[in-house]
Write a protein that holds these residues in place. Structure first.
Motif, PDB file in Angstrom:
ATOM      1  N   HIS A 176      21.428  71.625  38.454  1.00 11.81           N
ATOM      2  CA  HIS A 176      20.970  73.020  38.506  1.00 11.81           C
ATOM      3  C   HIS A 176      21.442  73.691  39.785  1.00 11.81           C
ATOM      4  CE1 HIS A 176      18.051  71.174  35.790  1.00 11.81           C
ATOM      5  NE2 HIS A 176      17.876  72.384  35.291  1.00 11.81           N
ATOM      6  N   ILE A 177      21.568  75.031  39.710  1.00  7.04           N
ATOM      7  CA  ILE A 177      21.894  75.827  40.893  1.00  7.04           C
ATOM      8  C   ILE A 177      21.246  77.200  40.761  1.00  7.04           C
ATOM      9  CG2 ILE A 177      24.071  76.669  39.921  1.00  7.04           C
ATOM     10  CD1 ILE A 177      25.214  76.478  42.849  1.00  7.04           C
ATOM     11  N   VAL A 178      20.859  77.769  41.907  1.00  7.08           N
ATOM     12  CA  VAL A 178      20.274  79.111  41.931  1.00  7.08           C
ATOM     13  C   VAL A 178      20.551  79.744  43.290  1.00  7.08           C
ATOM     14  CG1 VAL A 178      17.990  78.366  42.751  1.00  7.08           C
ATOM     15  CG2 VAL A 178      18.211  80.495  41.439  1.00  7.08           C
ATOM     16  N   ALA A 179      20.698  81.069  43.307  1.00  7.46           N
ATOM     17  CA  ALA A 179      20.827  81.833  44.552  1.00  7.46           C
ATOM     18  C   ALA A 179      19.732  82.884  44.593  1.00  7.46           C
ATOM     19  CB  ALA A 179      22.194  82.502  44.624  1.00  7.46           C
ATOM     20  N   VAL A 180      19.159  83.085  45.787  1.00  5.88           N
ATOM     21  CA  VAL A 180      18.074  84.044  45.983  1.00  5.88           C
ATOM     22  C   VAL A 180      18.409  84.909  47.193  1.00  5.88           C
ATOM     23  CG1 VAL A 180      15.619  84.318  46.503  1.00  5.88           C
ATOM     24  CG2 VAL A 180      16.362  82.488  44.975  1.00  5.88           C
ATOM     25  N   GLY A 211      12.783  89.253  49.496  1.00  9.66           N
ATOM     26  CA  GLY A 211      12.154  89.398  48.198  1.00  9.66           C
ATOM     27  C   GLY A 211      13.008  90.073  47.138  1.00  9.66           C
ATOM     28  N   ARG A 212      14.323  90.144  47.360  1.00  8.04           N
ATOM     29  CA  ARG A 212      15.191  90.791  46.372  1.00  8.04           C
ATOM     30  C   ARG A 212      15.405  89.930  45.138  1.00  8.04           C
ATOM     31  NH1 ARG A 212      20.439  92.103  48.730  1.00  8.04           N
ATOM     32  NH2 ARG A 212      20.054  90.407  50.203  1.00  8.04           N
ATOM     33  N   GLY A 213      15.002  88.673  45.204  1.00  7.76           N
ATOM     34  CA  GLY A 213      14.981  87.835  44.013  1.00  7.76           C
ATOM     35  C   GLY A 213      16.244  87.072  43.702  1.00  7.76           C
ATOM     36  N   VAL A 214      16.207  86.413  42.546  1.00 11.51           N
ATOM     37  CA  VAL A 214      17.312  85.580  42.071  1.00 11.51           C
ATOM     38  C   VAL A 214      18.512  86.463  41.759  1.00 11.51           C
ATOM     39  CG1 VAL A 214      18.062  84.064  40.195  1.00 11.51           C
ATOM     40  CG2 VAL A 214      15.777  83.787  41.190  1.00 11.51           C
ATOM     41  N   MET A 215      19.678  85.975  42.140  1.00 17.24           N
ATOM     42  CA  MET A 215      20.932  86.705  41.926  1.00 17.24           C
ATOM     43  C   MET A 215      21.808  85.975  40.922  1.00 17.24           C
ATOM     44  SD  MET A 215      21.912  87.552  45.871  1.00 17.24           S
ATOM     45  CE  MET A 215      23.317  88.533  45.374  1.00 17.24           C
ATOM     46  N   SER A 216      22.554  86.723  40.170  1.00 19.27           N
ATOM     47  CA  SER A 216      23.559  86.165  39.283  1.00 19.27           C
ATOM     48  C   SER A 216      24.788  85.806  40.116  1.00 19.27           C
ATOM     49  CB  SER A 216      23.915  87.203  38.216  1.00 19.27           C
ATOM     50  OG  SER A 216      24.717  86.644  37.227  1.00 19.27           O
ATOM     51  N   PRO A 217      25.454  84.693  39.829  1.00 19.33           N
ATOM     52  CA  PRO A 217      26.611  84.313  40.637  1.00 19.33           C
ATOM     53  C   PRO A 217      27.775  85.288  40.480  1.00 19.33           C
ATOM     54  CG  PRO A 217      26.313  82.776  38.819  1.00 19.33           C
ATOM     55  CD  PRO A 217      25.166  83.723  38.781  1.00 19.33           C
ATOM     56  N   ILE A 219      26.498  72.316  34.682  1.00 16.11           N
ATOM     57  CA  ILE A 219      25.347  72.599  35.541  1.00 16.11           C
ATOM     58  C   ILE A 219      24.584  73.788  34.958  1.00 16.11           C
ATOM     59  CG2 ILE A 219      26.518  74.227  37.104  1.00 16.11           C
ATOM     60  CD1 ILE A 219      25.063  72.837  39.442  1.00 16.11           C
ATOM     61  N   ARG A 220      23.272  73.751  35.039  1.00 14.78           N
ATOM     62  CA  ARG A 220      22.452  74.878  34.583  1.00 14.78           C
ATOM     63  C   ARG A 220      22.308  75.861  35.735  1.00 14.78           C
ATOM     64  NH1 ARG A 220      20.938  74.415  29.458  1.00 14.78           N
ATOM     65  NH2 ARG A 220      19.771  76.340  29.646  1.00 14.78           N
ATOM     66  N   VAL A 221      22.560  77.124  35.447  1.00 12.27           N
ATOM     67  CA  VAL A 221      22.502  78.198  36.428  1.00 12.27           C
ATOM     68  C   VAL A 221      21.271  79.046  36.122  1.00 12.27           C
ATOM     69  CG1 VAL A 221      23.727  80.164  37.427  1.00 12.27           C
ATOM     70  CG2 VAL A 221      25.023  78.205  36.515  1.00 12.27           C
ATOM     71  N   ILE A 222      20.442  79.241  37.126  1.00 13.80           N
ATOM     72  CA  ILE A 222      19.245  80.075  36.975  1.00 13.80           C
ATOM     73  C   ILE A 222      19.622  81.482  37.398  1.00 13.80           C
ATOM     74  CG2 ILE A 222      16.864  80.415  37.728  1.00 13.80           C
ATOM     75  CD1 ILE A 222      16.963  77.317  38.435  1.00 13.80           C
ATOM     76  N   LEU A 223      19.334  82.452  36.534  1.00 11.52           N
ATOM     77  CA  LEU A 223      19.678  83.831  36.816  1.00 11.52           C
ATOM     78  C   LEU A 223      18.711  84.788  36.162  1.00 11.52           C
ATOM     79  CD1 LEU A 223      21.796  84.945  34.160  1.00 11.52           C
ATOM     80  CD2 LEU A 223      22.797  82.910  35.105  1.00 11.52           C
ATOM     81  N   SER A 250      17.832  80.176  32.266  1.00  8.35           N
ATOM     82  CA  SER A 250      18.705  79.087  32.684  1.00  8.35           C
ATOM     83  C   SER A 250      19.803  78.957  31.637  1.00  8.35           C
ATOM     84  CB  SER A 250      17.875  77.798  32.773  1.00  8.35           C
ATOM     85  OG  SER A 250      18.702  76.679  32.979  1.00  8.35           O
ATOM     86  N   VAL A 251      21.049  78.929  32.085  1.00 10.94           N
ATOM     87  CA  VAL A 251      22.186  78.799  31.166  1.00 10.94           C
ATOM     88  C   VAL A 251      23.169  77.776  31.712  1.00 10.94           C
ATOM     89  CG1 VAL A 251      21.972  81.198  30.366  1.00 10.94           C
ATOM     90  CG2 VAL A 251      23.551  80.643  32.204  1.00 10.94           C
ATOM     91  N   VAL A 252      24.007  77.256  30.838  1.00 15.67           N
ATOM     92  CA  VAL A 252      25.057  76.327  31.247  1.00 15.67           C
ATOM     93  C   VAL A 252      26.211  77.132  31.837  1.00 15.67           C
ATOM     94  CG1 VAL A 252      26.681  74.586  30.431  1.00 15.67           C
ATOM     95  CG2 VAL A 252      24.351  74.610  29.557  1.00 15.67           C
ATOM     96  N   ALA A 253      26.747  76.688  32.961  1.00 17.45           N
ATOM     97  CA  ALA A 253      27.755  77.444  33.707  1.00 17.45           C
ATOM     98  C   ALA A 253      28.964  77.820  32.869  1.00 17.45           C
ATOM     99  CB  ALA A 253      28.200  76.646  34.930  1.00 17.45           C
TER     100      ALA A 253
END
Length: 146
Positions: free
Chosen positions: A87-91, A95-101, A116-120, A128-131
């Motif tokens: 898994h991977i995620v960017a924030v 407080g602007r929250g989770v960002m899409s890559p 890898i599952r990407v949280i967006l 959560s989606v597969v990259a």
């Protein structure tokens, strides 16, 4: 198919929320920008290895591009010996929250970590989606090599 009709898309799990919190706490602890200010470190990322370990990183903004937090976290994971990531995620900070890559991150994930599952962010909350699904008709670096 719209962006939110991806075959692998699903709501985030409790474990994925924990990864979001790891990224959020990393950038909250390290950002160098006040609210409504630009800074060098404004995004934190977290990756989870198959063994459950979490590795974090922050971006290094520079006018020439600088590495995104996701790439720093991927490098951090590898430096710690994590070979398989789940898994991977960017924030973003403040407080602007989770960002899409970004596009570069999507290409790196498609090339090196396609499963890898990407949280967006999704239309109704985090997903959560597969990259490999994030970059349809992507350039295939491996097939272009001689």
């Amino acid at each position: 198919m719209t962006a939110f009709e991806l075959a692998s898309a699903r709501p985030v799990s409790e474990g994925e929320i924990e990864l979001v919190e790891a990224a959020r706490s990393t950038i909250d602890a390290t950002t160098d920008a006040g609210p409504d200010e630009d800074g060098i470190h404004t995004v934190g990322a977290a990756v989870r290895a198959v063994d459950g370990r979490v590795h974090v990183g922050v971006n290094l903004h520079h006018f020439t591009g600088g590495p995104c937090a996701e790439l720093v976290a991927l490098g951090s994971a590898r430096a710690a010996g994590a070979l398989e990531l789940t898994h991977i995620v960017a924030v973003a900070n403040h407080g602007r929250g989770v960002m899409s890559p970004c596009g570069r991150d999507r290409q790196v994930l498609a090339d090196h970590y396609p499963d890898i599952r990407v949280i967006l962010p999704g239309p109704d909350g985090l997903i959560s989606v597969v990259a490999r699904e994030l970059l349809p008709l992507a350039y295939d670096h491996a097939s272009a090599q001689v």
